[in-house]
Write a protein that holds these residues in place. Sequence first.
Motif, PDB file in Angstrom:
ATOM      1  N   GLY A 217       0.751  -1.239   0.087  1.00 29.49           N
ATOM      2  CA  GLY A 217      -0.146   0.000  -0.111  1.00 29.49           C
ATOM      3  C   GLY A 217       0.775   1.211   0.015  1.00 29.49           C
ATOM      4  O   GLY A 217       0.475   2.172  -0.490  1.00 29.49           O
ATOM      5  N   THR A 218       1.810   1.259   0.878  1.00 28.47           N
ATOM      6  CA  THR A 218       2.681   2.508   0.789  1.00 28.47           C
ATOM      7  C   THR A 218       3.361   2.481  -0.568  1.00 28.47           C
ATOM      8  O   THR A 218       3.578   3.810  -1.064  1.00 28.47           O
ATOM      9  CB  THR A 218       3.949   2.195   1.954  1.00 28.47           C
ATOM     10  N   VAL A 219       3.772   1.713  -1.150  1.00 23.21           N
ATOM     11  CA  VAL A 219       4.506   1.588  -2.435  1.00 23.21           C
ATOM     12  C   VAL A 219       3.405   2.176  -3.725  1.00 23.21           C
ATOM     13  O   VAL A 219       4.008   3.182  -4.291  1.00 23.21           O
ATOM     14  CB  VAL A 219       5.187   0.474  -2.831  1.00 23.21           C
ATOM     15  N   LEU A 220       2.315   1.570  -3.569  1.00 21.85           N
ATOM     16  CA  LEU A 220       1.120   2.053  -4.434  1.00 21.85           C
ATOM     17  C   LEU A 220       0.993   3.544  -4.422  1.00 21.85           C
ATOM     18  O   LEU A 220       0.847   4.239  -5.179  1.00 21.85           O
ATOM     19  CB  LEU A 220       0.320   1.189  -4.222  1.00 21.85           C
ATOM     20  N   VAL A 221       0.527   3.772  -3.200  1.00 23.64           N
ATOM     21  CA  VAL A 221       0.096   5.343  -2.871  1.00 23.64           C
ATOM     22  C   VAL A 221       1.250   6.163  -3.136  1.00 23.64           C
ATOM     23  O   VAL A 221       0.985   7.109  -3.755  1.00 23.64           O
ATOM     24  CB  VAL A 221      -0.276   5.314  -1.318  1.00 23.64           C
TER      25      VAL A 221
ATOM     26  N   PHE B 270      -6.169  -6.403   5.386  1.00 22.73           N
ATOM     27  CA  PHE B 270      -6.178  -7.206   4.360  1.00 22.73           C
ATOM     28  C   PHE B 270      -5.509  -6.656   2.814  1.00 22.73           C
ATOM     29  O   PHE B 270      -5.703  -5.396   2.731  1.00 22.73           O
ATOM     30  CB  PHE B 270      -7.620  -7.653   3.717  1.00 22.73           C
ATOM     31  N   MET B 271      -5.002  -7.610   2.167  1.00 19.87           N
ATOM     32  CA  MET B 271      -4.426  -6.969   0.789  1.00 19.87           C
ATOM     33  C   MET B 271      -5.470  -6.569  -0.106  1.00 19.87           C
ATOM     34  O   MET B 271      -6.464  -7.239  -0.391  1.00 19.87           O
ATOM     35  CB  MET B 271      -3.738  -8.183   0.300  1.00 19.87           C
ATOM     36  N   ASN B 272      -5.428  -5.515  -0.401  1.00 22.97           N
ATOM     37  CA  ASN B 272      -6.244  -4.423  -1.479  1.00 22.97           C
ATOM     38  C   ASN B 272      -5.646  -4.057  -2.565  1.00 22.97           C
ATOM     39  O   ASN B 272      -4.724  -3.131  -2.607  1.00 22.97           O
ATOM     40  CB  ASN B 272      -6.997  -3.486  -0.655  1.00 22.97           C
ATOM     41  N   ALA B 273      -5.556  -4.732  -3.656  1.00 19.86           N
ATOM     42  CA  ALA B 273      -4.990  -4.279  -4.792  1.00 19.86           C
ATOM     43  C   ALA B 273      -5.710  -3.179  -5.623  1.00 19.86           C
ATOM     44  O   ALA B 273      -5.006  -2.663  -6.597  1.00 19.86           O
ATOM     45  CB  ALA B 273      -4.576  -5.505  -5.818  1.00 19.86           C
ATOM     46  N   GLY B 274      -6.974  -2.908  -5.328  1.00 20.05           N
ATOM     47  CA  GLY B 274      -7.595  -1.932  -6.117  1.00 20.05           C
ATOM     48  C   GLY B 274      -7.372  -0.468  -5.493  1.00 20.05           C
ATOM     49  O   GLY B 274      -6.740  -0.210  -4.225  1.00 20.05           O
ATOM     50  N   LEU B 275      -7.946   0.618  -6.154  1.00 18.68           N
ATOM     51  CA  LEU B 275      -7.960   1.924  -5.905  1.00 18.68           C
ATOM     52  C   LEU B 275      -9.065   2.566  -5.084  1.00 18.68           C
ATOM     53  O   LEU B 275      -8.982   3.762  -4.557  1.00 18.68           O
ATOM     54  CB  LEU B 275      -7.439   2.760  -6.887  1.00 18.68           C
ATOM     55  N   THR B 276     -10.239   1.854  -5.083  1.00 19.29           N
ATOM     56  CA  THR B 276     -11.309   2.288  -4.624  1.00 19.29           C
ATOM     57  C   THR B 276     -11.942   2.000  -3.084  1.00 19.29           C
ATOM     58  O   THR B 276     -12.781   2.556  -2.852  1.00 19.29           O
ATOM     59  CB  THR B 276     -12.488   1.700  -5.668  1.00 19.29           C
ATOM     60  N   GLY B 277     -11.161   1.075  -2.525  1.00 14.98           N
ATOM     61  CA  GLY B 277     -11.208   0.750  -1.121  1.00 14.98           C
ATOM     62  C   GLY B 277     -10.164   1.043  -0.251  1.00 14.98           C
ATOM     63  O   GLY B 277      -9.088   1.628  -0.655  1.00 14.98           O
ATOM     64  N   PRO B 278     -10.379   1.040   0.944  1.00 12.45           N
ATOM     65  CA  PRO B 278      -9.335   1.279   2.037  1.00 12.45           C
ATOM     66  C   PRO B 278      -8.199   0.498   1.870  1.00 12.45           C
ATOM     67  O   PRO B 278      -8.217  -0.779   1.159  1.00 12.45           O
ATOM     68  CB  PRO B 278      -9.877   0.860   3.543  1.00 12.45           C
ATOM     69  N   ILE B 279      -6.938   0.912   2.021  1.00 14.80           N
ATOM     70  CA  ILE B 279      -5.896   0.215   1.914  1.00 14.80           C
ATOM     71  C   ILE B 279      -4.747   0.542   2.949  1.00 14.80           C
ATOM     72  O   ILE B 279      -4.659   1.701   3.571  1.00 14.80           O
ATOM     73  CB  ILE B 279      -5.069   0.683   0.504  1.00 14.80           C
ATOM     74  N   ALA B 280      -3.934  -0.325   3.459  1.00 15.26           N
ATOM     75  CA  ALA B 280      -3.059  -0.429   4.427  1.00 15.26           C
ATOM     76  C   ALA B 280      -1.926   0.488   4.058  1.00 15.26           C
ATOM     77  O   ALA B 280      -1.295  -0.058   2.872  1.00 15.26           O
ATOM     78  CB  ALA B 280      -2.783  -1.685   5.173  1.00 15.26           C
ATOM     79  N   THR B 281      -1.276   1.145   4.809  1.00 16.84           N
ATOM     80  CA  THR B 281      -0.027   1.736   4.646  1.00 16.84           C
ATOM     81  C   THR B 281       0.947   1.835   5.759  1.00 16.84           C
ATOM     82  O   THR B 281       0.413   1.664   6.922  1.00 16.84           O
ATOM     83  CB  THR B 281       0.157   3.159   4.063  1.00 16.84           C
ATOM     84  N   LEU B 282       2.505   1.816   5.634  1.00 16.95           N
ATOM     85  CA  LEU B 282       3.326   1.475   6.723  1.00 16.95           C
ATOM     86  C   LEU B 282       2.847   2.486   7.743  1.00 16.95           C
ATOM     87  O   LEU B 282       2.990   2.251   8.953  1.00 16.95           O
ATOM     88  CB  LEU B 282       4.703   1.500   6.329  1.00 16.95           C
TER      89      LEU B 282
END
Length: 283
Positions: A74-78, A226-238
């Motif tokens: 999530g950190t890398v993606l965002v 949870f692992m979320n590969a999409g962009l429309t839902g909540p996502i974990a970041t470090l």
Amino acid sequence: MENAIRQNLVSRRYTKNKVMMALSFLAAILGIFFLSVILVSLVFRGVSALSLDVFTMSIPAQGSRGGLINAIYGTVLVTGCAILIAAPIGILAGTYLVEYANGTKLAEVAKFINDILLSAPSIIIGVFVYGAVVVPMRGNSAIAGILALALIALPVVNRTTQDMLLLVPNALREATAALGAPRWKSMTLVIYRSAWTGILTGILLAVARISGETAPLLFTAGYSKFMNAGLTGPIATLPVAINTLAADPGEDLKQLAWAGALIITVAILALNILARLLSGRRQ
């Protein structure tokens, strides 16, 4: 008499200088001491918490095995998406303000606003994106987190681009104009080549700045185990994961927080070292 007065003044200046040098040295020692204590504690606890699970499993429930791979992703993606948005806009905006609108009222107002954004608390940007994106979307999302971090990185890239372009000698611009080169070709083949190292350094510093941000992501990207590969839902970041896990009463989750803190510290340190090397190479 005059010599005595002069010697007295010189003596007083030397005394003041020694006192200020001693205070400066003491302040430096205190700063290095506390920084060393933090780093030693972080390394000691973080290394002991590292394992293969940290890089292969998602954030667990209390009492279960798990890791931080979803927060790392999530950190890398965002961060990556935010820089992909902020870098080209910041470079083009800085180029326009220096090369095309320099000295105009529009440029002065734009630079003033950029400086305000540069020093604005990140939580204010997080609240703004929350109202502008999260509320209409009816929930946290990676998109909102990306936009918040992009707004934080944008003024950094913009300001760095302005500073680097102002350092390019005007003789280069005049030489390309004398050769009959179009303005766009002068920018891409001469001006940017002279300033690209400094601009890249600014981009790396922007990445280091936003990769450790917590407050805006709490309002925008949210948190998920949870692992979320999409962009429309909540996502974990470090940063958010560290904040959440450190507040958990479970000791195993606190250990994961230490591991996450070590990972993000090493990543930011590496980016800063790389930026320093590039800056030194330019000089």
